[in-house]
Design an enzyme around this catalytic site. Structure first.
Site, PDB file in Angstrom:
ATOM      1  N   GLY A 127       0.818  -1.211   0.000  1.00  0.00           N
ATOM      2  CA  GLY A 127       0.000   0.000   0.000  1.00  0.00           C
ATOM      3  C   GLY A 127       0.849   1.256   0.000  1.00  0.00           C
ATOM      4  CE1 TYR A 128       5.503   0.929   0.219  1.00  0.00           C
ATOM      5  CE2 TYR A 128       6.250   0.475  -2.014  1.00  0.00           C
ATOM      6  CZ  TYR A 128       6.380   0.305  -0.648  1.00  0.00           C
ATOM      7  OH  TYR A 128       7.393  -0.458  -0.174  1.00  0.00           O
ATOM      8  CB  SER A 129      -0.122   4.450  -5.459  1.00  0.00           C
ATOM      9  OG  SER A 129       1.088   4.171  -6.094  1.00  0.00           O
ATOM     10  CB  THR A 135       5.281  10.171 -10.130  1.00  0.00           C
ATOM     11  OG1 THR A 135       4.825   9.313 -11.181  1.00  0.00           O
ATOM     12  CG2 THR A 135       6.730  10.496 -10.343  1.00  0.00           C
ATOM     13  CB  SER A 161      -1.676  -5.605  -7.250  1.00  0.00           C
ATOM     14  OG  SER A 161      -1.843  -4.605  -8.221  1.00  0.00           O
ATOM     15  CD  GLU A 244       7.550  -3.470  -6.999  1.00  0.00           C
ATOM     16  OE1 GLU A 244       7.468  -2.946  -5.884  1.00  0.00           O
ATOM     17  OE2 GLU A 244       6.763  -3.229  -7.931  1.00  0.00           O
ATOM     18  CB  THR A 374       6.541   6.798 -14.024  1.00  0.00           C
ATOM     19  OG1 THR A 374       6.079   6.866 -15.364  1.00  0.00           O
ATOM     20  CG2 THR A 374       7.190   8.133 -13.652  1.00  0.00           C
ATOM     21  CG  ASN A 375       9.746   3.511 -18.109  1.00  0.00           C
ATOM     22  OD1 ASN A 375       9.828   2.930 -17.024  1.00  0.00           O
ATOM     23  ND2 ASN A 375       9.616   2.860 -19.251  1.00  0.00           N
ATOM     24  CD  GLU A 376       7.592   9.607 -18.517  1.00  0.00           C
ATOM     25  OE1 GLU A 376       7.213   8.761 -17.676  1.00  0.00           O
ATOM     26  OE2 GLU A 376       7.280   9.550 -19.729  1.00  0.00           O
TER      27      GLU A 376
END
Lengths: 394, 378
Positions: A127-129, A135, A161, A244, A374-376
């Site tokens: 449980g993070y986001s 981000t 999830s 992860e 995220t990839n950015e």
């Protein structure tokens, strides 16, 4: 420089391939497909506990904590084989949160929870986001307020999830709202998903995979459910995310998929012979093959660097960006080879090819270009840590 | 599984970097621009020979250091980092390695000690017009003549041919491909200059009834194709290593430049669009690095590496192209200014991309191997 497995590493790979070959019965495979590669079913649980009995959970943990003490490169071989086999292994619990509890946990966590994880009996969701913290995770608002010896937790998490079949949520909560830097006021908790104040609603995703929004309504937990130092949660979050990422991009499943498509194209006849003999098919397959080779080397180098204790931050981010974007490309290129059959679902009455795997994969592919950091942000890390380029302040 | 350099490898790399770094600069390279002088620094050549580097992969029995192909590839990578004005790949990789591996004792004794000590220079003619597969030559024909052969035809883009003691070349004989050592001053050998993009001295080599004596034959028709395939794979891997040096430097030059160049009052590197394009280069160069090292390491160990060499060359082609243009673009006008050192790296990135087959050609060859069941993922 010797970019080949040692005989011992090859032997481990062969042992694991045999082991998972036997473990993955047809019935278990069907159940895992039904559960969209997430697990959680009765056969899946049984297989997990079997692995616990056989000592295949916590392979990278130190032996004194009940693990196998395998080096990162051996762990990587394990991950690759379990993913090749198609078993949805609960990495987040066993390889990510579990080791954190074994290392930073209190007596209860180490003596009660950790053995259960190693037996395959305890599952933990992350449980993070939050709706307003993705981000910029450190801006999370879920709060934990001290009340006597307990903590009272309130808030909402997104993308939790597996939570619907896990026992606990590894939860990041704000314990010091007045901390001068927002990432310094966060602590980690283990919240029981069985608590009456805990609830969960499914979020159904493009790929068919279920994830969840989870709600925390005045949940009261004792202080023993707090993990690590008070207000010291950020360190645990970042080191968990680093672990992860090792599992996020893995070459195993893509290698298997490539081989299956080659075999399928060899067995498929078109006007002038085999589909595999068409130049455009060979071109797409060659592109995928070249990309897989790079992914394999990136992953192995990362595992080797971890074994040597010199994992480079830019390399780790490069692996995540390359792998996640390459998977999208793979599903496109292989989908072109299959043609319209690549859009037929596995449970279709007619017309499905390779179990409809590509129809599902192309829909799930976008998840990890933003998930897991995220990839950015990864590219920001690469240009700063890998090329020493200055960054704009945020 | 070991991605680290051995102590010897580190020594070779550092020694090469020191010598090449001291001797090659934008100023020294400028003297060869527009063919103002032959692009060959003979002083540097001798210095590398004296340090043992020219013969790094030549057996000690023939005056070399007796190390492997990996150490030689590290030298080539360092040459790429400064785009050194030397015939390093044709001499030390294509010709010397093939002679060492397949030559007669007399050929090795005659050529390798000089190749190691710098007193002679070797070359290789691997290209024909519209044919970059030296194992299947079609533009040069050979007929048996006595104990040797008589050659007719044309090789193109032959590097540093005029000063060479011997030029390795293949020819189509009636029974198959042969590999021979051509004496550039032999009767019937004629050179026409090829004005090449990198300013390297290349020639088209026309062979008119050129006699090759038995002692200049490296491999007859039973082994010739395999010998040239062996040579082409090592040369291709060396081009990948050179490309790695070229692109790594072009990328780092770009990172430094954008960190210093200010617009709107801030370094342009702080714009995400700039940082991210550089990050893409970083990922690309890492992919090239790993694939090149893998190919070189497998060849060094004597393993079959046809698939891995093809894949490395795909990366060398694609990465060379992408990094070259990203580097020029992020430099703005400076990237194309001939008073700034970047532009020469872009020329060499293109050369390394195209020589012995670009990405399409490699992908096509790899696709054929896949279709033949020879390139499954293990």
């Amino acid at each position: 420089m010797r970019i080949e497995f040692t005989p011992e590493q090859t032997a481990l790979r062969d042992e694991l391939r045999d082991y998972f070959g036997a473990l993955m019965t047809d019935a278990l495979r069907v159940e895992c497909t039904r559960d969209m590669g997430e697990g959680g079913g009765p056969l899946w649980r049984e297989a997990l506990q079997q692995m616990g009995r056989d000592g295949w959970i916590g392979v990278g943990w130190p032996t004194e904590q009940g693990g196998r003490g395998l080096s990162p490169i051996e762990q990587f071989i394990f991950i690759e084989e379990v993913m090749r086999a198609g078993y949805p292994f609960p990495f987040l619990t066993t390889e990510s949160v579990g080791p954190m509890l074994a290392e930073h946990g209190n007596d209860w966590q180490r003596e009660e929870l950790v053995p259960k994880i190693l037996r395959g009996e305890l599952l933990i969701s992350i449980g993070y986001s939050e709706p307003g913290a993705g981000t910029d995770l450190a801006s999370l608002k879920t709060s934990a307020v001290k009340d006597g010896d307990d903590w009272v937790i309130n808030g909402q998490k997104m993308w939790t999830s597996l939570a619907h079949f896990c026992h606990y949520t590894w939860l990041a909560a704000r314990t010091d709202p007045d901390a001068p830097k927002k990432h310094k006021g966060i602590s980690m908790f283990l919240v029981p998903n069985s608590d009456p104040g805990w609830s969960c609603t499914p979020v159904n995703t493009l790929g068919g995979v279920r994830t969840n929004a989870t709600f925390y309504d005045n949940i009261r937990v004792p202080d023993r459910n707090r993990v690590g130092e008070l207000h010291g949660g950020w360190k645990l979050i970042t080191s968990q995310l680093n672990r992860e990422r090792l599992g996020l991009v893995n070459v195993g499943p893509t290698s298997v998929l490539f081989n299956r498509v080659v075999d399928w194209a060899a067995a498929t006849q078109v006007d002038q012979g085999r589909l595999l003999d068409q130049p455009w098919v060979q071109l797409n397959l060659a592109r995928v093959r070249s990309g897989i080779e790079a992914l394999k080397l990136i992953c192995y180098k990362q595992a080797w660097a971890m074994t040597e204790g010199q994992l480079d931050m830019a390399d780790a981010s490069a692996a995540k960006v390359y792998g996640s974007e390459f998977f999208i490309e793979v599903y496109r290129l292989l989908g072109e080879v299959l043609g319209q059959a690549s859009l037929v679902k596995g449970d279709s009455e007619a017309g499905a090819v390779l179990g409809g795997q590509l129809e599902r994969l192309y829909r799930t592919a976008s998840i990890i270009t933003f998930g897991g950091g995220t990839n950015e942000i990864q590219r920001d890390i690469i240009s700063a840590a890998g090329l020493w380029m200055p960054r704009a302040s945020r | 599984m070991d991605f680290g350099f051995s102590e010897t490898q580190r020594d070779v790399q550092q020694l090469a970097r020191k010598i090449l770094g001291e001797q090659v600069s934008a100023e020294t390279l400028a003297q060869y621009d527009e063919f103002a002088a032959e692009r060959f620094d003979r002083g540097l050549w001798q210095q590398l020979a004296d340090a043992g580097l020219l013969g790094v992969a030549i057996d000690q029995a023939h005056g070399g250091m007796g190390l492997g192909f990996f150490e030689l590839a590290l030298l080539v990578e360092e040459a790429g980092r400064v785009v050194a004005p030397l015939p390093l790949i044709p001499h030390a990789v294509s010709a010397a390695l093939a002679i060492q591996q397949f030559g007669s004792e007399a050929q090795r004794a005659a050529l390798l000690p000089g190749a190691a000590d710098g007193s002679l220079q070797l070359s290789a003619a691997l290209a024909e017009t519209n044919n970059d597969n030296p194992a299947r030559p079609s533009a040069v024909q050979a007929v048996v003549d006595g104990a040797g052969y008589r050659l007719n035809g044309i090789k193109t883009c032959v590097p540093y041919a005029r000063g060479a003691t011997a030029i390795l070349a293949s020819a189509a004989a009636p029974e198959g491909t042969i590999a021979v050592l051509i004496d550039p001053v032999a009767a019937g050998v004629r050179f026409s200059d090829v004005s090449y993009t990198t300013y390297e001295p290349l020639v088209e080599m026309a062979l008119d009834e050129v006699m090759i004596d038995a002692d200049a034959v490296l491999a007859g028709p039973e082994q010739g194709a395999a010998v040239m395939q062996w040579t082409a794979e090592r040369t291709t891997a060396a081009l990948c290593a050179h490309q790695l040096g070229v692109t790594d430097v072009a990328m780092r030059m770009t990172a430094s430049y954008t960190a210093e160049r200010e617009q709107f009052g801030v370094p342009v590197a702080t714009f995400q669009a700039v940082g991210h394009r550089a990050a893409n280069c970083f990922i690309d160069v890492e992919c090239l690095r790993l694939n090149s090292y893998q190919a070189v390491s497998l060849l060094d160990a004597g393993n079959d590496a046809t698939t891995e060499v093809q894949i490395a060359k795909v990366w060398a082609g694609d990465v060379g192209h992408r990094v070259s243009y990203a580097a020029q673009h992020l430099h703005g006008g400076t990237g194309i200014d001939r008073d700034y050192p970047l532009w020469r790296f872009c020329l060499w990135a293109r050369h390394n991309e195209v020589m012995l087959g670009g990405s399409a050609r490699q992908l096509s060859a790899l696709g054929e191997r896949i279709a033949a069941g020879e390139a499954y993922c293990r």
